[in-house]
Scaffold this active site. Structure first.
Site, short mmCIF file in Angstrom:
data_model
loop_
_atom_site.label_atom_id
_atom_site.label_comp_id
_atom_site.label_asym_id
_atom_site.label_seq_id
_atom_site.Cartn_x
_atom_site.Cartn_y
_atom_site.Cartn_z
N CYS A 2 0.86 -1.18 0.00
CA CYS A 2 0.00 0.00 0.00
C CYS A 2 0.90 1.23 0.00
CB CYS A 2 -0.88 0.01 1.23
SG CYS A 2 -1.66 -1.56 1.58
N ARG A 27 1.16 1.54 -6.27
CA ARG A 27 1.39 0.49 -5.26
C ARG A 27 0.10 -0.20 -4.82
NH1 ARG A 27 6.21 1.02 -2.31
NH2 ARG A 27 5.15 0.00 -0.59
N TRP A 74 -3.95 -1.55 -0.82
CA TRP A 74 -4.01 -2.77 -1.63
C TRP A 74 -4.32 -3.87 -0.61
CZ3 TRP A 74 -2.18 -7.64 -2.36
CH2 TRP A 74 -2.45 -8.20 -3.61
N ASN A 100 1.09 -0.28 6.33
CA ASN A 100 1.44 -1.20 5.23
C ASN A 100 2.02 -2.45 5.85
OD1 ASN A 100 0.88 0.92 3.57
ND2 ASN A 100 2.95 1.18 2.79
N GLY A 101 1.77 -3.62 5.24
CA GLY A 101 2.34 -4.85 5.78
C GLY A 101 1.26 -5.77 6.32
N GLU A 484 5.17 -22.04 -19.73
CA GLU A 484 5.18 -20.68 -19.20
C GLU A 484 6.38 -19.89 -19.73
OE1 GLU A 484 3.20 -18.73 -17.86
OE2 GLU A 484 4.36 -17.24 -16.80
N LYS A 488 6.05 -16.44 -21.87
CA LYS A 488 6.71 -15.18 -21.51
C LYS A 488 7.41 -14.59 -22.72
CE LYS A 488 5.16 -14.23 -18.63
NZ LYS A 488 4.09 -14.96 -18.08
N GLU A 491 4.83 -13.29 -25.33
CA GLU A 491 4.09 -12.11 -24.87
C GLU A 491 4.88 -10.82 -25.05
OE1 GLU A 491 1.24 -13.15 -21.13
OE2 GLU A 491 3.35 -13.49 -20.78
N HIS A 507 7.12 -36.31 -31.85
CA HIS A 507 5.87 -36.49 -32.59
C HIS A 507 5.52 -35.25 -33.39
CE1 HIS A 507 5.35 -40.29 -30.58
NE2 HIS A 507 5.58 -39.69 -29.42
N LYS A 606 -3.76 -6.54 -19.12
CA LYS A 606 -3.44 -7.14 -17.82
C LYS A 606 -4.62 -7.93 -17.28
CE LYS A 606 -0.83 -7.91 -14.36
NZ LYS A 606 0.09 -9.01 -14.68
C1 G6P Z 1 -4.03 -12.02 -19.34
C2 G6P Z 1 -2.70 -11.59 -18.78
C3 G6P Z 1 -1.91 -12.82 -18.33
C4 G6P Z 1 -2.70 -13.62 -17.32
C5 G6P Z 1 -4.09 -13.99 -17.87
C6 G6P Z 1 -4.97 -14.54 -16.78
O1 G6P Z 1 -3.86 -12.72 -20.52
O2 G6P Z 1 -1.97 -10.88 -19.77
O3 G6P Z 1 -0.69 -12.41 -17.75
O4 G6P Z 1 -2.01 -14.78 -17.00
O5 G6P Z 1 -4.74 -12.82 -18.39
O6 G6P Z 1 -5.20 -13.52 -15.86
P1 G6P Z 1 -5.58 -13.73 -14.36
O7 G6P Z 1 -5.68 -12.32 -13.81
O8 G6P Z 1 -6.93 -14.42 -14.35
O9 G6P Z 1 -4.54 -14.54 -13.72
#
Ligand code: G6P
Length: 611
Positions: A2, A27, A74, A100-101, A484, A488, A491, A507, A606
């Protein structure tokens, strides 16, 4: 996570607090509030939503005061509502606190305080602090001393600012694990959780260290330890700019978030481990323990990176908890006609807690009578609210679009759930449980050791950043890591990358391998190690360019590979938490080298709240 800001001086504090909160919104921004002191006592204004909501609310209730504290939240404990927003009061509204914390022993403290007559109004851990201070003020008249004494009772992490209407010229600030910086001005002083909130007023600052408490007036700052030792603090000069501060000195939020992982992992496991019993205790699941233990099967449903975490979860839960687990893309699950039983438990994994497909999957599970449980980062998000129960991963706001720290925290929480079930069922012995716990505790330092030396990863990025295709291979627990790692890279660098189970390569994808093709193989020493050696040979025989992620003591694979990246050992099922780190960094450095917009890659969002 936060944001904290405070002002004491000659000016009206309110616009300074609001401006500071806006600077700290990166934050956390689910609710905000300020507290100030006027002739009629402490005035608190707080609102769920962004700082702009609070600003509107304050404007319609014009006030002026030369001292105040403000907070943008947050949420960790309690949903982001007006009531749970900071600042919080004691019973008599004499003291106001922002924090915060996480106060780890808040339940014990709250119980004790309630027994001695304190009335709590919120669901937060923070509210224990003003009540504790109120209790200490029965033994002293001095707020500085009372805060110090109260903090001696507190376990966990805090950055706090406290005001008292009986001493209206003082802000008390303290730190343990959550940063506090004091800004020094002329006839005015500031306090903040990071310099972003005060840099436009002063560059002269004092950074508090853990266990220190300061009493701040408009022309003086006195600092002591919480054990009452006097401390002489040095004033330092801030030399960097605002953007630099928000990103914590890193070039991008994504890199900052990658580097936050030792801390976010600590937050994911903090207060959730029972060392002696060799098990985990997840407060958010306590009401549904029987449903979990009696479940016929688990279904894990999610999207993107969260889906990859779910796949690791399947491997963990089937191995140790001996429950059948299906992992489903939420977008498929919601439109298929899956057979669901009342005694199915459906885990929804989501960083944002707002992903439309995952939310629809939750509603589908619910309407079929199954039990939906959330594994979510954003407190109070829709998935968190609509789930029957759940666990927060406490990774803090993730701003880079490509998810990094949320992934490792999701894995940490899944491993805690696995540990809890396996121990309760007696499938895992006490000594095995204790070994898992010991390894969990070591993970943050192991992640840190990977982050400490990124030379080799940068070097490899320099060599391969112009390539158009990548293949990522892994087996067992490292298969989802291959997926994953490839995601990355796709993306943020726009390079085509495919993740595959290493043995499946023959295969199909093996047809792609030539002397140009980079093949990233995650080949740590686990139960599939011997098998993956053969897969590496198959790539090598076709002249593929092997980049291998190996354990520190591995001297076999380096002879077969062009490049190796070394990472520490851990238990097989925890390995993805370590093996993903170099792949996050590899994607990052390649994207930077290609001049891509790392934090906001093209076409992505996001939080995907549309189908
Ligand atoms: C979007 C984001 C990804 C994320 C996915 C699922 O595609 O760009 O980074 O993994 O959504 O989002 P969530 O908030 O449900 O984990």
């Amino acid at each position: 996570m936060c944001g904290i800001v405070g002002y004491v001086g000659l000016k009206n504090s309110i616009p300074i607090l609001v401006e500071g909160l806006k600077r700290l919104e990166y934050r956390g921004y689910d609710s905000a509030g300020i507290a100030t002191i006027t002739k009629s006592g402490i005035q608190v204004y707080k609102k769920a939503g962004k700082v702009s909501e609070l600003e509107k609310y304050i404007k319609s209730n014009e006030i002026s005061s030369p001292l105040g504290i403000g907070h943008t939240r947050w949420a960790t404990h309690g949903e982001p509502t007006d009531v749970n927003a900071h600042p919080h009061y004691d019973c008599t509204e004499t003291i106001s606190v922002i924090h915060n914390g996480i106060i780890e022993n808040y339940q014990t403290l709250k119980k004790k305080l309630e027994e001695s007559g304190h009335i709590f109004k919120t669901d937060t851990d923070t509210e224990t602090i003003p009540h504790l201070i109120e209790e200490m003020l029965k033994h002293t008249n001095d707020i500085f001393t009372a805060v110090r004494l109260a903090l001696n009772e507190v376990e966990g992490t805090y950055g706090i600012a406290v005001i008292s209407k009986k001493e209206p010229d003082k802000i008390i600030a303290a730190r343990k694990g959550s940063p506090i910086v004091i800004g020094i001005g002329e006839n005015e002083n500031f306090v903040a959780s990071d310099p972003a909130a005060l840099i436009q007023y002063t560059r002269q600052v004092i950074y508090l260290s853990d266990g220190e408490v300061s009493c701040i007036t408009k022309d003086n700052v006195i600092t002591r330890t919480i054990y009452d030792e006097e401390i002489k603090k040095h004033i330092e000069e801030i030399t960097f700019d605002l953007e630099h501060i928000e990103k914590g000195g890193f070039d991008h939020f994504m890199l900052k978030e990658i580097h936050e992982q030792p801390e976010t992992l600590r937050n994911a496991i903090r207060g959730r481990i029972l060392m002696e019993e060799g098990t985990a205790k997840l407060g958010g699941l306590s009401e549904v323990t029987d449903l979990i233990m009696n479940a016929r099967r688990f279904i894990i449903t999610a999207c993107g990176t969260s889906w990859h975490a779910g796949l690791v979860g399947k491997y963990m839960l089937e191995q140790y908890a001996k429950v059948p687990v299906d992992v489903e893309y939420a977008s498929e699950f919601r439109y298929r006609e899956p057979v669901l039983y009342q005694d199915d438990v459906v885990f929804l994994i989501s960083q944002s807690g707002e992903t439309a497909d995952t939310l629809a999957a939750l509603r589908k599970a619910k309407s079929s009578g199954a039990t939906p449980l959330g594994i979510v980062n954003v407190v109070g998000s829709t998935i968190a609210r609509e789930s029957k129960a759940g666990v927060y991963i406490h990774a803090g706001p993730e701003i880079g679009v490509a998810s990094t720290k949320a992934f490792t925290s999701q894995l940490a929480v899944l491993s805690l759930i696995t540990l809890m079930i396996a121990r309760k069922k007696g499938i895992m012995s006490l000594s095995e449980g204790r070994q898992v716990v010991r390894e969990l505790y070591k993970l943050p330092d192991k992640v840190q050791s990977i982050l400490n030396d990124t030379t080799q990863i940068k070097f490899i990025s320099d060599i391969f950043h112009t390539h158009k295709n990548f293949l990522y291979l892994g087996r067992g627990y490292n298969f989802p890591v291959a997926l994953e790692g490839a995601l990355k890279l796709k993306e943020i660098s726009y390079i085509h990358a495919e993740g595959y189970p290493a043995a499946e390569m023959k295969h199909g994808p093996i047809a792609l391998i030539d002397n140009e093709m980079p093949v990233v193989v995650i080949a740590t020493k686990d139960s599939t190690y011997e098998k993956i050696l053969s897969n590496i040979q198959e790539v090598k025989a076709r002249k593929g360019r092997i980049i291998a992620i190996v354990n520190e003591d591995d001297h076999t694979i380096e002879k077969m590979s062009e490049y190796v990246i070394r990472i520490p050992h851990t238990l097989d099922f925890l390995m993805p938490i370590l093996s993903i780190i170099p792949l996050q960094l590899l994607a990052y450095y390649i994207a930077v080298k290609r001049g891509c917009d790392v934090d906001q890659p093209r076409n992505l969002a996001k939080s995907v709240t549309v189908e």
